[in-house]
Design a protein around this motif. Structure first.
Motif, short mmCIF file in Angstrom:
data_model
loop_
_atom_site.label_atom_id
_atom_site.label_comp_id
_atom_site.label_asym_id
_atom_site.label_seq_id
_atom_site.Cartn_x
_atom_site.Cartn_y
_atom_site.Cartn_z
N PRO A 5 -4.30 14.36 -4.27
CA PRO A 5 -4.00 13.28 -3.32
C PRO A 5 -4.03 11.92 -4.01
O PRO A 5 -4.88 11.68 -4.88
CB PRO A 5 -5.12 13.40 -2.29
CG PRO A 5 -5.59 14.82 -2.38
CD PRO A 5 -5.45 15.18 -3.84
N GLN A 6 -3.11 11.05 -3.61
CA GLN A 6 -3.06 9.71 -4.20
C GLN A 6 -2.61 8.70 -3.16
O GLN A 6 -1.86 9.00 -2.24
CB GLN A 6 -2.10 9.66 -5.39
CG GLN A 6 -0.64 9.94 -5.01
CD GLN A 6 0.34 9.58 -6.11
OE1 GLN A 6 0.34 8.46 -6.61
NE2 GLN A 6 1.15 10.53 -6.48
N ALA A 7 -3.10 7.47 -3.33
CA ALA A 7 -2.69 6.33 -2.52
C ALA A 7 -3.12 5.08 -3.29
O ALA A 7 -3.78 5.17 -4.32
CB ALA A 7 -3.32 6.36 -1.13
N VAL A 20 0.83 -1.20 0.00
CA VAL A 20 0.00 0.00 0.00
C VAL A 20 0.87 1.26 0.00
O VAL A 20 2.02 1.24 0.44
CB VAL A 20 -0.94 0.05 1.23
CG1 VAL A 20 -1.84 -1.16 1.28
CG2 VAL A 20 -0.15 0.21 2.53
N ILE A 21 0.30 2.35 -0.50
CA ILE A 21 0.77 3.69 -0.14
C ILE A 21 -0.07 4.06 1.08
O ILE A 21 -1.29 4.27 0.95
CB ILE A 21 0.56 4.69 -1.28
CG1 ILE A 21 1.39 4.29 -2.51
CG2 ILE A 21 0.95 6.10 -0.83
CD1 ILE A 21 1.17 5.19 -3.72
N PRO A 22 0.53 4.14 2.26
CA PRO A 22 -0.27 4.20 3.49
C PRO A 22 -0.70 5.60 3.91
O PRO A 22 -1.13 5.80 5.04
CB PRO A 22 0.69 3.59 4.52
CG PRO A 22 2.04 3.99 4.03
CD PRO A 22 1.97 3.97 2.53
N PHE A 23 -0.58 6.57 3.01
CA PHE A 23 -1.06 7.92 3.32
C PHE A 23 -1.41 8.58 2.00
O PHE A 23 -1.02 8.10 0.92
CB PHE A 23 -0.01 8.74 4.07
CG PHE A 23 1.20 9.10 3.24
CD1 PHE A 23 1.36 10.36 2.72
CD2 PHE A 23 2.18 8.14 2.98
CE1 PHE A 23 2.47 10.69 1.95
CE2 PHE A 23 3.30 8.45 2.21
CZ PHE A 23 3.45 9.74 1.70
N ALA A 24 -2.17 9.65 2.04
CA ALA A 24 -2.57 10.35 0.82
C ALA A 24 -1.44 11.28 0.38
O ALA A 24 -1.30 12.39 0.89
CB ALA A 24 -3.86 11.12 1.05
#
Length: 275
Positions: free
Chosen positions: A248-250, A204-208
């Motif tokens: 924003p991305q995740a 995961v990308i764990p933050f935005a």
């Protein structure tokens, strides 16, 4: 044993008249999703001085869309290519091959790129490209106007391969999230980076992530659920995403295999102070 890489390339064609018009294509003020099913024959472009070649234009500078770059998927038939591919001497190029092979000539030297091969071609370098095989060659061509800086030399050409660059694990991820960087990120002569990002299943990308870099993202392999601004969208191999600066991305990588994508971003320059 070396892991076998795969790189999904558009196959073209045209959907039948019986197909239901339901798709994942999205265009907003902060992001766009161009799914692989959109990349059919009817939406290709041809360019001057390119022989036996068609292109899917994924991004181009325009109001409300990409600001810093253009990105194409090029499909070059046997014997095709160009001896004068770049019409603007101020524009640099990143080439990433997905299918087949191409020969790039720079000065007196010719280099062959196979799937996974990457070339950085400086602005004004006078490169040319040919497909000398019996099959089609498909590759990404990323174009960005180079921003010179007084006191910094211009970067040299780079020829490398996905398999020849060790992925760098992101901190505290145990290698579940890693980035293959084709140029040294500390080299401030470069004002764009083209990387391959890899997530193992469940990564995961764990933050935005919310940052100044604009992105072009093409999914090479696998599938994921991607956060774009306030929305979660499903993406898979062959899909393209554009992310405006500060969008924003995740993501969550879905498995069963790795989720990998080709990533463009603008870097290492002050924002232009104009409105």
């Amino acid at each position: 044993m070396t892991e076998r890489r795969t790189y999904f390339a558009p196959q073209g064609g045209l959907a039948p008249q019986t197909q239901v018009l339901t798709d994942r294509a999205v265009f907003t003020e902060s992001y766009a999703v161009i799914p692989k099913g959109v990349m059919q024959d009817i939406v290709t472009s041809a360019f001057p001085f390119w022989d036996d070649t068609r292109a899917w234009v994924l991004a181009r500078p325009m109001t409300g869309f990409a600001e810093t770059f253009a990105q194409y998927v090029m499909d070059v038939a046997p014997g095709g290519g160009s001896d004068r591919p770049e019409p603007d001497e101020t524009v640099q190029a990143g080439i990433f091959v997905m299918e087949g092979e191409v020969e790039i000539t720079l000065g007196d030297s010719a280099r062959t790129l196979t799937p996974g091969g990457y070339a950085y071609l400086p602005a004004g370098s006078g490169w040319s490209l040919r497909n000398r095989t019996s099959g089609h060659a498909k590759f990404h061509w990323i174009r960005k106007r180079y921003q010179p800086v007084e006191g910094l030399d211009r970067p040299e050409p780079v020829f490398t391969h996905d398999d020849d660059v060790d992925p760098v694990p992101m901190p505290d991820t145990d290698g579940v999230w890693s980035t293959t960087r084709f140029v040294d990120p500390s080299d401030l002569r470069h004002d764009m980076h083209v990387n391959v990002v890899t997530f193992q299943p469940g990564g995961v990308i764990p933050f935005a992530e919310t940052h100044v870099m604009e992105h072009g993202i093409y999914v090479l392999e696998g599938k994921a659920v991607y956060r774009l601004n306030q929305d979660w969208v499903e993406v898979e191999a062959g899909d393209f995403m554009w992310l405006r600066a500060f969008c924003p991305q995740a993501c969550y990588a879905g498995g069963p295999g790795p989720f990998r994508y080709l990533l463009y971003k603008d870097v290492n320059r002050h924002p232009a102070m104009h409105l």
